[in-house]
Design a protein around this motif. Structure first.
Motif, PDB file in Angstrom:
ATOM      1  N   GLU A 195       4.227  -6.151 103.245  1.00 29.49           N
ATOM      2  CA  GLU A 195       5.208  -5.046 103.190  1.00 29.49           C
ATOM      3  C   GLU A 195       4.778  -3.677 104.097  1.00 29.49           C
ATOM      4  N   ARG A 198       5.646  -4.230 107.626  1.00 29.86           N
ATOM      5  CA  ARG A 198       7.282  -4.191 107.904  1.00 29.86           C
ATOM      6  C   ARG A 198       7.787  -2.733 107.590  1.00 29.86           C
ATOM      7  N   THR A 309      14.302  -7.674 105.585  1.00 27.86           N
ATOM      8  CA  THR A 309      13.671  -7.729 104.227  1.00 27.86           C
ATOM      9  C   THR A 309      14.304  -8.942 103.728  1.00 27.86           C
ATOM     10  N   VAL A 312      11.322 -10.968 101.669  1.00 26.92           N
ATOM     11  CA  VAL A 312      10.544 -10.080 100.722  1.00 26.92           C
ATOM     12  C   VAL A 312      11.025 -10.188  99.450  1.00 26.92           C
ATOM     13  N   GLY A 316       9.786  -5.180  96.747  1.00 29.79           N
ATOM     14  CA  GLY A 316       9.503  -4.753  98.057  1.00 29.79           C
ATOM     15  C   GLY A 316      10.702  -4.359  99.194  1.00 29.79           C
ATOM     16  N   ARG A 319      11.844  -1.122  98.104  1.00 30.49           N
ATOM     17  CA  ARG A 319      10.822  -0.153  98.774  1.00 30.49           C
ATOM     18  C   ARG A 319      11.485   0.096 100.256  1.00 30.49           C
ATOM     19  N   LEU A 320      11.438  -1.192 101.026  1.00 23.80           N
ATOM     20  CA  LEU A 320      11.704  -0.888 102.432  1.00 23.80           C
ATOM     21  C   LEU A 320      13.191  -0.407 102.759  1.00 23.80           C
TER      22      LEU A 320
END
Length: 388
Positions: A195, A198, A309, A312, A316, A319-320
């Motif tokens: 993560e 990324r 994403t 993921v 995660g 959050r991204l």
């Protein structure tokens, strides 16, 4: 998982010679031919140029028993099995899949490198399929890569010329029939990146997209595909014509309205990579370069964070996307990036289905197995993403 490979050989003039005995290669992915070339050399003492896929014993990759057409400079000493193979021309066959095609492309690249003061010391074929042909060329001044593209992807060098910055591939030369020559990017493809990595990719890519917002007209005039708003809706429906889209009928019918609501979220159109997963990021020691811009288009920036994403976990991904949304809210006060992502989630899968349909429409039938099953799979993902 591995592959069993049979090579059906042509001589230097394109005359069929017969088939080599089968041999195994460790890589299961049909388009990867570096191990096929190495296997022919190891098992049979032959230098071959792989032209194209002929057929396979399963409906889709990876693995299984796969037959390729390949070319040799001299007839081999090893006994060959007589084999019937259809060598009729096909209008959708790419230039590198014709007899002599690889040699012509490598000769062009060698000449361009010589012009740049670099002598080629070794050539290794890496990949060949309907989306590209790729060779590595070692030179007296480091490695370079020859990439040849089909007609629908030939805007990639245009994008690379525009990027022309650290963090983008260095374009050395552009030639006819989709050929381009790229400087080597050290390191490894970042498949399975964590993560934090990324997040760094997303932050750097945001700067590229912010810069591109002011260059939309320039990019479109240079030939980068226009997939903005209602144009995207028409393009998706046109590409999917002829497929069973009954499960996605409501989604497709409401596509213009959905994209209108996306527009109301206030984010600008920009340059979209189109396939921004970690495997298209290459690097080492903290330096990352986003590669493979052949799917690039002008459109909504959320498509790239959705792709980044995809594999993921839910936390995660939140959050991204949250970090991505904060950057855009800072740059475009009053915008609603999170809502745009939510609205575009099923559209991203629809666009992928349409991309796969475009691939199938542009390639000869023997290579349909690479993509034909991706269309219904992407449609199913779109329907699932549209559910409340």
């Amino acid at each position: 998982m591995s592959r069993t490979v049979t090579l059906v050989l042509l001589d230097a003039t394109g005359r069929p010679l017969g088939a080599l005995p089968p041999f195994d290669v460790p890589e299961p992915w049909w388009q990867q031919v570096d191990s096929v070339v190495a296997g022919a050399r190891r098992h049979h003492g032959l230098d071959v140029a792989v032209l194209r896929l002929l057929d396979a014993d399963r409906p889709a990759p990876p693995g299984g028993h796969v037959r390729y057409l390949a070319q040799v400079a001299e007839p081999p000493a090893v006994p060959l099995e007589p084999v019937a193979v259809d060598l009729a021309p096909h209008p959708r066959r790419p230039p590198w899949a014709h007899p002599g095609g690889p040699a012509r492309s490598v000769a062009w690249a060698t000449g361009e490198l010589r012009r740049l003061g670099r002598t080629v010391t070794a050539v290794a074929q890496q990949r060949t399929w309907n989306l590209s042909a790729i060779w590595r060329l070692d030179t007296t001044h480091g490695a370079a890569w020859l990439k040849q593209l089909p007609a629908f992807a030939r805007h990639e060098p245009t994008v690379l010329r525009w990027l022309a910055l650290p963090g983008a591939p260095v374009l050395l030369a552009v030639g006819a029939q989709g050929r381009m020559l790229l400087e080597d990017v050290p390191g490894a493809d970042r498949y399975g990146a964590p993560e934090a990595e990324r997040a760094a990719v997303a932050a750097a890519h945001h700067q590229v997209q912010r810069r591109a917002c002011a260059a939309v007209d320039e990019l479109l005039a240079a030939g980068v595909p226009d997939l903005r708003g209602t144009t995207l809706a028409r393009w998706i429906r046109g590409r999917l014509a002829g497929y069973d889209v009954s499960a996605a009928a409501d989604l497709l019918a409401g596509l213009d309205d959905r994209l209108g609501r996306v527009r109301d979220c206030g984010l600008p159109d920009t340059l979209v990579h189109g396939d921004l997963h970690p495997g298209n990021v290459r690097g080492d020691d903290g330096r990352r370069v986003v590669i493979d811009w052949a799917d690039a288009f002008v459109g909504h920036p959320a498509f790239d964070i959705l792709r980044l994403t995809e594999d993921v976990g839910a936390a995660g991904a939140r959050r991204l996307v949250g970090g991505w949304a904060r950057r855009w809210r800072t740059d475009v006060p009053g915008s609603d990036p999170e809502r745009a992502v939510d609205l575009l989630r099923p559209v991203a899968a629809l666009r992928q289905a349409a991309v796969y349909a475009m691939f199938v429409a542009a390639i000869e039938p023997s290579e349909h197995p690479y993509h034909v099953h991706d269309v219904p799979a992407a449609l199913a993902r779109a329907v699932a993403a549209a559910r409340p």
